[in-house]
Design a protein around this motif. Structure first.
Motif, PDB file in Angstrom:
ATOM      1  N   PRO A  27      35.456  67.489   0.418  1.00 26.90           N
ATOM      2  CA  PRO A  27      36.330  66.731   1.322  1.00 26.90           C
ATOM      3  C   PRO A  27      37.796  67.149   1.260  1.00 26.90           C
ATOM      4  O   PRO A  27      38.443  67.287   2.303  1.00 26.90           O
ATOM      5  N   ARG A  28      38.307  67.363   0.076  1.00 21.63           N
ATOM      6  CA  ARG A  28      39.711  67.788  -0.065  1.00 21.63           C
ATOM      7  C   ARG A  28      39.953  69.082   0.713  1.00 21.63           C
ATOM      8  O   ARG A  28      40.984  69.250   1.357  1.00 21.63           O
ATOM      9  N   ASN A  29      38.998  69.993   0.637  1.00 19.18           N
ATOM     10  CA  ASN A  29      39.142  71.289   1.292  1.00 19.18           C
ATOM     11  C   ASN A  29      38.972  71.182   2.803  1.00 19.18           C
ATOM     12  O   ASN A  29      39.741  71.798   3.559  1.00 19.18           O
ATOM     13  N   VAL A  30      37.981  70.429   3.239  1.00 16.69           N
ATOM     14  CA  VAL A  30      37.727  70.298   4.678  1.00 16.69           C
ATOM     15  C   VAL A  30      38.906  69.608   5.355  1.00 16.69           C
ATOM     16  O   VAL A  30      39.492  70.134   6.308  1.00 16.69           O
TER      17      VAL A  30
ATOM     18  N   LEU B 155      46.649  64.735  14.429  1.00 13.08           N
ATOM     19  CA  LEU B 155      45.871  63.519  14.162  1.00 13.08           C
ATOM     20  C   LEU B 155      44.537  63.524  14.891  1.00 13.08           C
ATOM     21  O   LEU B 155      43.514  63.123  14.344  1.00 13.08           O
ATOM     22  N   MET B 156      44.601  63.949  16.156  1.00  7.86           N
ATOM     23  CA  MET B 156      43.398  63.953  16.970  1.00  7.86           C
ATOM     24  C   MET B 156      43.434  65.176  17.853  1.00  7.86           C
ATOM     25  O   MET B 156      44.341  65.279  18.684  1.00  7.86           O
ATOM     26  N   PRO B 157      42.592  66.111  17.612  1.00  8.84           N
ATOM     27  CA  PRO B 157      41.280  66.066  16.981  1.00  8.84           C
ATOM     28  C   PRO B 157      41.226  66.448  15.506  1.00  8.84           C
ATOM     29  O   PRO B 157      40.207  66.199  14.857  1.00  8.84           O
ATOM     30  N   VAL B 158      42.260  67.029  14.929  1.00 13.50           N
ATOM     31  CA  VAL B 158      42.135  67.647  13.610  1.00 13.50           C
ATOM     32  C   VAL B 158      41.771  66.641  12.513  1.00 13.50           C
ATOM     33  O   VAL B 158      40.710  66.764  11.887  1.00 13.50           O
ATOM     34  N   LEU B 159      42.624  65.676  12.251  1.00 14.40           N
ATOM     35  CA  LEU B 159      42.349  64.732  11.165  1.00 14.40           C
ATOM     36  C   LEU B 159      41.091  63.920  11.441  1.00 14.40           C
ATOM     37  O   LEU B 159      40.203  63.835  10.588  1.00 14.40           O
ATOM     38  N   LEU B 160      41.006  63.331  12.612  1.00 13.95           N
ATOM     39  CA  LEU B 160      39.851  62.496  12.918  1.00 13.95           C
ATOM     40  C   LEU B 160      38.551  63.306  12.858  1.00 13.95           C
ATOM     41  O   LEU B 160      37.568  62.868  12.255  1.00 13.95           O
ATOM     42  N   GLY B 161      38.549  64.488  13.440  1.00 14.46           N
ATOM     43  CA  GLY B 161      37.341  65.312  13.426  1.00 14.46           C
ATOM     44  C   GLY B 161      36.939  65.723  12.022  1.00 14.46           C
ATOM     45  O   GLY B 161      35.751  65.675  11.656  1.00 14.46           O
ATOM     46  N   ALA B 162      37.897  66.116  11.198  1.00 17.58           N
ATOM     47  CA  ALA B 162      37.593  66.517   9.821  1.00 17.58           C
ATOM     48  C   ALA B 162      37.047  65.345   9.014  1.00 17.58           C
ATOM     49  O   ALA B 162      36.093  65.496   8.240  1.00 17.58           O
TER      50      ALA B 162
ATOM     51  N   ALA C 208      49.019  78.824   2.024  1.00 16.55           N
ATOM     52  CA  ALA C 208      49.185  77.392   1.743  1.00 16.55           C
ATOM     53  C   ALA C 208      47.888  76.753   1.259  1.00 16.55           C
ATOM     54  O   ALA C 208      47.904  75.924   0.335  1.00 16.55           O
ATOM     55  N   MET C 209      46.766  77.140   1.874  1.00 21.96           N
ATOM     56  CA  MET C 209      45.485  76.585   1.406  1.00 21.96           C
ATOM     57  C   MET C 209      45.192  77.044  -0.018  1.00 21.96           C
ATOM     58  O   MET C 209      44.735  76.245  -0.849  1.00 21.96           O
ATOM     59  N   LEU C 210      45.446  78.298  -0.317  1.00 24.63           N
ATOM     60  CA  LEU C 210      45.198  78.797  -1.676  1.00 24.63           C
ATOM     61  C   LEU C 210      46.106  78.105  -2.686  1.00 24.63           C
ATOM     62  O   LEU C 210      45.650  77.693  -3.761  1.00 24.63           O
ATOM     63  N   LEU C 211      47.386  77.968  -2.350  1.00 18.63           N
ATOM     64  CA  LEU C 211      48.333  77.334  -3.265  1.00 18.63           C
ATOM     65  C   LEU C 211      48.040  75.850  -3.478  1.00 18.63           C
ATOM     66  O   LEU C 211      48.261  75.325  -4.574  1.00 18.63           O
ATOM     67  N   SER C 212      47.558  75.178  -2.452  1.00 15.97           N
ATOM     68  CA  SER C 212      47.292  73.737  -2.548  1.00 15.97           C
ATOM     69  C   SER C 212      45.862  73.430  -2.995  1.00 15.97           C
ATOM     70  O   SER C 212      45.483  72.269  -3.096  1.00 15.97           O
ATOM     71  N   ARG C 213      45.091  74.472  -3.235  1.00  9.01           N
ATOM     72  CA  ARG C 213      43.682  74.320  -3.635  1.00  9.01           C
ATOM     73  C   ARG C 213      42.881  73.544  -2.596  1.00  9.01           C
ATOM     74  O   ARG C 213      42.061  72.702  -2.921  1.00  9.01           O
ATOM     75  N   THR C 214      43.153  73.836  -1.334  1.00  8.58           N
ATOM     76  CA  THR C 214      42.421  73.220  -0.223  1.00  8.58           C
ATOM     77  C   THR C 214      41.778  74.297   0.655  1.00  8.58           C
ATOM     78  O   THR C 214      41.623  74.111   1.858  1.00  8.58           O
ATOM     79  N   THR C 215      41.408  75.416   0.051  1.00  9.98           N
ATOM     80  CA  THR C 215      40.875  76.528   0.819  1.00  9.98           C
ATOM     81  C   THR C 215      39.594  76.125   1.546  1.00  9.98           C
ATOM     82  O   THR C 215      38.643  75.638   0.941  1.00  9.98           O
ATOM     83  N   HIS C 216      39.626  76.322   2.849  1.00  9.07           N
ATOM     84  CA  HIS C 216      38.479  76.028   3.720  1.00  9.07           C
ATOM     85  C   HIS C 216      38.500  77.098   4.806  1.00  9.07           C
ATOM     86  O   HIS C 216      39.287  77.001   5.756  1.00  9.07           O
ATOM     87  N   PRO C 217      37.696  78.153   4.646  1.00 10.91           N
ATOM     88  CA  PRO C 217      37.777  79.289   5.572  1.00 10.91           C
ATOM     89  C   PRO C 217      37.782  78.943   7.069  1.00 10.91           C
ATOM     90  O   PRO C 217      38.561  79.553   7.816  1.00 10.91           O
TER      91      PRO C 217
END
Length: 173
Positions: free
Chosen positions: A74-77, A141-148, A112-121
């Motif tokens: 979840p953190r990564n997605v 917020l919508m669609p990105v946050l809500l969809g994820a 940024a994803m690598l540095l924050s440990r949120t890598t999601h290809p």
């Protein structure tokens, strides 16, 4: 009937069962991805709001097909999509829809994803989606946050009720 032919005949149903059972995880993963993308697409049409972006299909591959992967957590997605989309929006805002914006957006999103440990290809494509769509900040917020969040929540439900796989994976895995 020779001994070899007899053994092959006896193995037939067993082999078929082995093939079917071996395919079951893939079929269930496909079913999970189908349901999430169908629901997001249906909600997009019914409520006349954008809830679907192409990278969500790739996110479903990880969440439903490889739930133990660190890249599917979840953190990564959620984090990966939010960070990458925000960077895409910043690139678009500062540079406009230029080749430089595309390159900088994707490059900084990866870092940024690598540095924050949120890598999601799949989220690596978000800056491209944002710039091509000419999106504005509410897109975050919508669609990105809500969809994820929908993908992650559906993954939790799917794995709890259908596959019995641990999702999210236990800390430290």
């Amino acid at each position: 009937m020779s001994a070899r032919t007899a053994r092959e005949a006896e193995a037939g149903p067993f082999e078929f069962r082995k093939i079917v059972l071996g395919a079951l995880p893939a079929v269930l993963a496909g079913l999970g991805g189908f349901l999430v993308i169908y629901l997001l697409s249906e909600a997009t049409i019914r409520f006349d709001v954008s809830l679907l972006i192409a990278p969500f299909g790739a996110s479903c591959v990880l969440v439903f097909g490889l739930p133990q992967s660190p890249l599917a957590q979840p953190r990564n997605v959620i984090g990966g999509h939010l960070i990458s989309s925000a960077i895409g929006l910043a690139s678009l805002t500062l540079l406009g829809p230029t080749p430089l914006a595309f390159g900088i957006g994707v490059g900084i999103a990866i870092a940024a994803m690598l540095l924050s440990r949120t890598t999601h290809p799949p989220a690596g494509a978000d800056p491209i989606v944002v710039i091509l769509a000419g999106a504005s900040w509410p897109f975050l917020l919508m669609p990105v946050l809500l969809g994820a969040v929908v993908i992650v929540a559906a993954g939790m439900i799917h794995h709890r009720l259908v596959t019995r796989a641990a999702y999210p994976a236990a800390q430290g895995e």
